[in-house]
Design an enzyme around this catalytic site. Structure first.
Site, PDB file in Angstrom:
ATOM      1  N   PRO A  91      44.373 -30.981 -23.742  1.00 33.40           N
ATOM      2  CA  PRO A  91      44.324 -31.506 -25.113  1.00 33.40           C
ATOM      3  C   PRO A  91      44.270 -33.035 -25.150  1.00 33.40           C
ATOM      4  O   PRO A  91      43.928 -33.615 -26.177  1.00 33.40           O
ATOM      5  CB  PRO A  91      45.616 -30.992 -25.755  1.00 33.40           C
ATOM      6  CG  PRO A  91      46.217 -30.035 -24.808  1.00 33.40           C
ATOM      7  CD  PRO A  91      45.569 -30.183 -23.478  1.00 33.40           C
ATOM      8  N   GLU A 118      53.021 -27.138 -19.393  1.00 34.72           N
ATOM      9  CA  GLU A 118      52.928 -28.369 -20.178  1.00 34.72           C
ATOM     10  C   GLU A 118      51.771 -29.254 -19.729  1.00 34.72           C
ATOM     11  O   GLU A 118      51.407 -30.201 -20.412  1.00 34.72           O
ATOM     12  CB  GLU A 118      54.248 -29.163 -20.089  1.00 34.72           C
ATOM     13  CG  GLU A 118      55.421 -28.482 -20.773  1.00 34.72           C
ATOM     14  CD  GLU A 118      55.131 -28.172 -22.243  1.00 34.72           C
ATOM     15  OE1 GLU A 118      54.875 -29.117 -23.000  1.00 34.72           O
ATOM     16  OE2 GLU A 118      55.162 -26.977 -22.611  1.00 34.72           O
ATOM     17  N   ARG A 156      23.830 -22.352 -22.198  1.00 34.51           N
ATOM     18  CA  ARG A 156      22.691 -22.092 -23.084  1.00 34.51           C
ATOM     19  C   ARG A 156      21.729 -23.269 -23.176  1.00 34.51           C
ATOM     20  O   ARG A 156      20.630 -23.148 -23.706  1.00 34.51           O
ATOM     21  CB  ARG A 156      23.144 -21.617 -24.461  1.00 34.51           C
ATOM     22  CG  ARG A 156      23.969 -22.602 -25.241  1.00 34.51           C
ATOM     23  CD  ARG A 156      24.452 -22.003 -26.541  1.00 34.51           C
ATOM     24  NE  ARG A 156      23.393 -21.825 -27.525  1.00 34.51           N
ATOM     25  CZ  ARG A 156      22.774 -22.819 -28.159  1.00 34.51           C
ATOM     26  NH1 ARG A 156      23.104 -24.079 -27.909  1.00 34.51           N
ATOM     27  NH2 ARG A 156      21.835 -22.582 -29.038  1.00 34.51           N
ATOM     28  N   ASP A 171      15.969 -25.433 -32.638  1.00 38.84           N
ATOM     29  CA  ASP A 171      16.796 -26.229 -33.541  1.00 38.84           C
ATOM     30  C   ASP A 171      16.669 -27.681 -33.115  1.00 38.84           C
ATOM     31  O   ASP A 171      17.495 -28.175 -32.389  1.00 38.84           O
ATOM     32  CB  ASP A 171      18.268 -25.817 -33.445  1.00 38.84           C
ATOM     33  CG  ASP A 171      18.441 -24.317 -33.561  1.00 38.84           C
ATOM     34  OD1 ASP A 171      17.906 -23.753 -34.502  1.00 38.84           O
ATOM     35  OD2 ASP A 171      19.110 -23.744 -32.689  1.00 38.84           O
TER      36      ASP A 171
END
Ligand code: 6GU
Length: 265
Positions: A91, A118, A156, A171
């Site tokens: 994180p 942790e 991908r 896209d």
């Protein structure tokens, strides 16, 4: 042929194997466009109990991933994939997005280290890691899901992994605009009909409609995406048309005596 070698370092290798057995990743592996191995960190422990975590120096709650098994697993993997980029999922990392995925897709290999508890001993991140990545601002119980997210998004983008139909290149604005709305059969579902234009066979009109729905929902739901990119003249014309339509709705309400100028309800 472009090819990418993935290795995930984890104490839960089975999580990866399950995901890799399905869908486009399974096909990419079968075609030899990617390889994927899960390296069990526990196999690189030296003690009888195969310990991978320990109490933090300085006290406090939670456990920390021991550096020795992780370093041993990483060195072993690097011998096998000497040109791979080493990524720690945490994180605390840079937030993973489509441009980062595109950058990583150019690498020859990715070694994805999945923290548990942790976190990992800081000396691992200081010396053995090329890049730290997070997949968003929330806390997971471990890096495994994040590593799968990175693998999936990178895979991908590897040439040949998606067929022509699914192609990422289709896209042209991938990562900058939300997708247009999609419909399939039946033509009427629970009283809701498919937009007329999609049944018209007029490909220019369909393309224009898709572009417009993509722009409109991006404006409404994710204006931050628009701010990050220059719009083409056609897009600006579409947005102006949208703004004018909204203006006309407001004006019509005024005419009926509704709105702030009329002094409320
Ligand atoms: Cl990479 N790891 C963990 N434990 N939590 C996260 C994350 C990673 N990315 C977002 N939340």
């Amino acid at each position: 042929m472009c090819r990418m070698d993935f290795a995930a370092l984890t104490i839960f290798p089975d999580i990866f194997k399950a995901y890799w057995e399905h869908g486009i990743l399974r096909r990419a592996i079968a075609q030899g466009r990617i390889s994927a191995t899960a390296v069990d960190i526990r196999a690189f422990t030296a003690d009888r109990h195969h310990t991978t975590d320990d109490r933090p120096f300085g006290g406090g709650c939670g456990m920390v991933m021991k550096p020795e098994p992780l370093a041993a697993a990483l060195r072993d993997t690097r011998r096998r994939l000497p040109r791979a980029v080493t990524v720690l999922l945490t994180p605390q990392g840079r937030v993973f997005d489509q441009p980062v995925a595109a950058q990583l897709a150019a690498a020859e290999g990715l070694i994805l280290i999945c923290g548990r508890y942790e976190g990992v001993d800081e000396r691992i991140s200081d010396t053995l890691i090329d890049l730290e990545l997070s997949i968003g601002d929330y806390v997971l119980t471990g890096g495994e899901l994040a590593a799968l997210v990175v693998m999936d998004a990178v895979t991908r983008l590897i040439p040949g992994v998606l067929g022509g139909e699914e192609s990422a290149a289709k896209d042209s604005f991938e990562g900058h605009l939300l997708e247009h709305a999609h419909y399939t059969r039946p033509q009427v579902f629970e009283g809701q009909a498919v937009p007329e234009v999609l049944l018209s066979g007029n490909h220019r009109a369909i393309e224009a409609w898709r572009r417009e729905t993509a722009l409109t929902r991006t404006v409404l739901r994710r204006p931050d995406l628009l701010a990050a990119r220059p719009l083409c003249a056609e897009d600006i014309a579409t947005l102006r048309e949208l703004a004018e339509r909204i203006e006309r709705i407001i004006e019509a309400q005024h005419q009926r005596g509704v709105g702030p100028l009329s002094g409320g309800q």
